[in-house]
Scaffold this motif. Structure first.
Motif, PDB file in Angstrom:
ATOM      1  N   MET A   1       0.844  -1.171   0.000  1.00  0.00           N
ATOM      2  CA  MET A   1       0.000   0.000   0.000  1.00  0.00           C
ATOM      3  C   MET A   1       0.890   1.234   0.000  1.00  0.00           C
ATOM      4  N   GLY A   2       0.636   2.148  -0.896  1.00  0.00           N
ATOM      5  CA  GLY A   2       1.426   3.368  -0.985  1.00  0.00           C
ATOM      6  C   GLY A   2       1.016   4.371   0.073  1.00  0.00           C
ATOM      7  N   GLN A   3       1.820   5.454   0.190  1.00  0.00           N
ATOM      8  CA  GLN A   3       1.522   6.470   1.211  1.00  0.00           C
ATOM      9  C   GLN A   3       0.171   7.135   0.985  1.00  0.00           C
ATOM     10  N   GLY A   4      -0.177   7.383  -0.269  1.00  0.00           N
ATOM     11  CA  GLY A   4      -1.479   7.978  -0.565  1.00  0.00           C
ATOM     12  C   GLY A   4      -2.611   7.063  -0.161  1.00  0.00           C
ATOM     13  N   ASP A   5      -2.425   5.755  -0.382  1.00  0.00           N
ATOM     14  CA  ASP A   5      -3.443   4.780   0.024  1.00  0.00           C
ATOM     15  C   ASP A   5      -3.567   4.727   1.538  1.00  0.00           C
ATOM     16  N   GLU A   6      -2.435   4.746   2.222  1.00  0.00           N
ATOM     17  CA  GLU A   6      -2.456   4.730   3.692  1.00  0.00           C
ATOM     18  C   GLU A   6      -3.158   5.966   4.235  1.00  0.00           C
ATOM     19  N   ALA A   7      -2.900   7.105   3.624  1.00  0.00           N
ATOM     20  CA  ALA A   7      -3.554   8.342   4.062  1.00  0.00           C
ATOM     21  C   ALA A   7      -5.068   8.256   3.846  1.00  0.00           C
ATOM     22  N   ARG A   8      -5.476   7.643   2.727  1.00  0.00           N
ATOM     23  CA  ARG A   8      -6.910   7.495   2.451  1.00  0.00           C
ATOM     24  C   ARG A   8      -7.567   6.602   3.508  1.00  0.00           C
ATOM     25  N   VAL A   9      -6.910   5.497   3.851  1.00  0.00           N
ATOM     26  CA  VAL A   9      -7.444   4.596   4.872  1.00  0.00           C
ATOM     27  C   VAL A   9      -7.470   5.294   6.232  1.00  0.00           C
ATOM     28  N   ASP A  10      -6.421   6.027   6.559  1.00  0.00           N
ATOM     29  CA  ASP A  10      -6.395   6.793   7.816  1.00  0.00           C
ATOM     30  C   ASP A  10      -7.580   7.758   7.874  1.00  0.00           C
ATOM     31  N   ALA A  11      -7.869   8.422   6.766  1.00  0.00           N
ATOM     32  CA  ALA A  11      -8.984   9.369   6.724  1.00  0.00           C
ATOM     33  C   ALA A  11     -10.325   8.647   6.899  1.00  0.00           C
ATOM     34  N   LEU A  12     -10.471   7.483   6.269  1.00  0.00           N
ATOM     35  CA  LEU A  12     -11.709   6.708   6.433  1.00  0.00           C
ATOM     36  C   LEU A  12     -11.911   6.307   7.890  1.00  0.00           C
ATOM     37  N   ILE A  13     -10.839   5.837   8.511  1.00  0.00           N
ATOM     38  CA  ILE A  13     -10.912   5.426   9.915  1.00  0.00           C
ATOM     39  C   ILE A  13     -11.253   6.626  10.796  1.00  0.00           C
ATOM     40  N   ALA A  14     -10.632   7.763  10.534  1.00  0.00           N
ATOM     41  CA  ALA A  14     -10.913   8.972  11.316  1.00  0.00           C
ATOM     42  C   ALA A  14     -12.382   9.385  11.172  1.00  0.00           C
ATOM     43  N   GLN A  15     -12.943   9.259   9.975  1.00  0.00           N
ATOM     44  CA  GLN A  15     -14.351   9.601   9.759  1.00  0.00           C
ATOM     45  C   GLN A  15     -15.266   8.683  10.560  1.00  0.00           C
ATOM     46  N   VAL A  16     -14.966   7.400  10.550  1.00  0.00           N
ATOM     47  CA  VAL A  16     -15.788   6.445  11.305  1.00  0.00           C
ATOM     48  C   VAL A  16     -15.716   6.759  12.794  1.00  0.00           C
ATOM     49  N   ILE A  17     -14.522   6.999  13.292  1.00  0.00           N
ATOM     50  CA  ILE A  17     -14.353   7.281  14.723  1.00  0.00           C
ATOM     51  C   ILE A  17     -15.075   8.573  15.097  1.00  0.00           C
ATOM     52  N   ALA A  18     -14.997   9.581  14.256  1.00  0.00           N
ATOM     53  CA  ALA A  18     -15.711  10.837  14.538  1.00  0.00           C
ATOM     54  C   ALA A  18     -17.218  10.614  14.571  1.00  0.00           C
ATOM     55  N   ARG A  19     -17.709   9.804  13.672  1.00  0.00           N
ATOM     56  CA  ARG A  19     -19.149   9.521  13.603  1.00  0.00           C
ATOM     57  C   ARG A  19     -19.596   8.658  14.788  1.00  0.00           C
ATOM     58  N   GLU A  20     -18.784   7.698  15.161  1.00  0.00           N
ATOM     59  CA  GLU A  20     -19.149   6.755  16.226  1.00  0.00           C
ATOM     60  C   GLU A  20     -19.039   7.367  17.621  1.00  0.00           C
ATOM     61  N   GLY A  21     -18.130   8.314  17.790  1.00  0.00           N
ATOM     62  CA  GLY A  21     -17.972   8.952  19.092  1.00  0.00           C
ATOM     63  C   GLY A  21     -17.050   8.173  20.016  1.00  0.00           C
ATOM     64  N   ASN A  22     -16.914   8.670  21.227  1.00  0.00           N
ATOM     65  CA  ASN A  22     -15.952   8.135  22.180  1.00  0.00           C
ATOM     66  C   ASN A  22     -16.444   6.845  22.822  1.00  0.00           C
ATOM     67  N   TYR A  23     -17.368   6.919  23.762  1.00  0.00           N
ATOM     68  CA  TYR A  23     -17.834   5.747  24.505  1.00  0.00           C
ATOM     69  C   TYR A  23     -19.348   5.724  24.497  1.00  0.00           C
ATOM     70  N   SER A  24     -19.909   4.541  24.347  1.00  0.00           N
ATOM     71  CA  SER A  24     -21.357   4.387  24.391  1.00  0.00           C
ATOM     72  C   SER A  24     -21.697   3.029  24.986  1.00  0.00           C
ATOM     73  N   ASP A  25     -22.784   3.001  25.716  1.00  0.00           N
ATOM     74  CA  ASP A  25     -23.321   1.745  26.233  1.00  0.00           C
ATOM     75  C   ASP A  25     -24.840   1.877  26.245  1.00  0.00           C
ATOM     76  N   HIS A  26     -25.417   2.044  25.054  1.00  0.00           N
ATOM     77  CA  HIS A  26     -26.860   2.248  24.898  1.00  0.00           C
ATOM     78  C   HIS A  26     -27.589   0.955  25.262  1.00  0.00           C
ATOM     79  N   PRO A  27     -28.627   1.034  26.087  1.00  0.00           N
ATOM     80  CA  PRO A  27     -29.312  -0.183  26.517  1.00  0.00           C
ATOM     81  C   PRO A  27     -29.949  -0.985  25.372  1.00  0.00           C
ATOM     82  N   ALA A  28     -30.302  -0.341  24.265  1.00  0.00           N
ATOM     83  CA  ALA A  28     -30.920  -1.054  23.148  1.00  0.00           C
ATOM     84  C   ALA A  28     -29.901  -1.629  22.171  1.00  0.00           C
TER      85      ALA A  28
END
Length: 185
Positions: A1-28
């Motif tokens: 995987m090239g550096q550009g590909d790694e950066a793209r994957v890093d950005a995807l992961i960052a987007q998911v983490i931002a959307r998912e948030g820090n900690y959750s324990d929703h009862p449902a």
């Protein structure tokens, strides 16, 4: 995987983490306690034994990179159809990598014009040589617009699955709006 590909994957992961948030324990939420979108079961399967509230960000990022990008072979999909790989990553995070891969296989089977363009695939939820060959043939026959059509097909399958989850388990209605809204971003 090239550096550009790694950066793209890093950005995807960052987007998911931002959307998912820090900690959750929703009862449902059947997934139970999560941190950065990583469920306790996934963290434990990765060897993390500490409290979920303390799951390190770097550990969560490594789990996303390995379990949801590398293991399903999305780097090989990205080499052919980057936007498709990004959608499969997001779908895999929400529904599991095998489900995302099966969506791709189902869509490719339905779009092969009666197996004239390439043979039907076994829908086994694994992106291997046959799935990649079918993707190559599909893109060769359908051109750049083919990736957009595959994206729409996968999003349709994903939306249908979310609705079915809410219909079969009313507690999931608490999440349906957010699941569908995430598809618009």
């Amino acid at each position: 995987m090239g550096q550009g590909d790694e950066a793209r994957v890093d950005a995807l992961i960052a987007q998911v983490i931002a959307r998912e948030g820090n900690y959750s324990d929703h009862p449902a939420d059947r997934g139970g306690a999560t941190r950065f979108g990583i469920t306790e079961a996934v963290a434990r399967a990765d060897g993390y034994a500490g409290p979920m509230r303390r799951l390190p960000l770097a550990r969560a990022e490594a789990i996303y990179r390995q379990r949801y990008w590398a293991a399903p072979g999305l780097d090989r999909v990205a080499a052919r159809a980057p936007r498709l790989a990004e959608e499969l990553f997001d779908t895999g995070v929400n529904m599991g990598p095998n489900v995302a891969s099966a969506f791709l296989q189902r869509a490719l089977n339905a779009l092969n014009r009666g197996a004239r363009d390439y043979p039907d695939l076994a829908v086994d939820g694994r992106i291997g040589a046959a799935t990649l060959a079918a993707l190559d043939a599909f893109l060769r026959h359908r051109g750049a617009a083919g990736e957009v059509v595959l994206l729409k097909a996968i999003e349709a399958l994903q939306g249908e699955r979310y609705l079915a989850l809410a219909e079969h388990r009313p507690a999931n209605e608490a999440f349906l709006y957010g699941w569908l809204a995430d598809r618009l971003s």
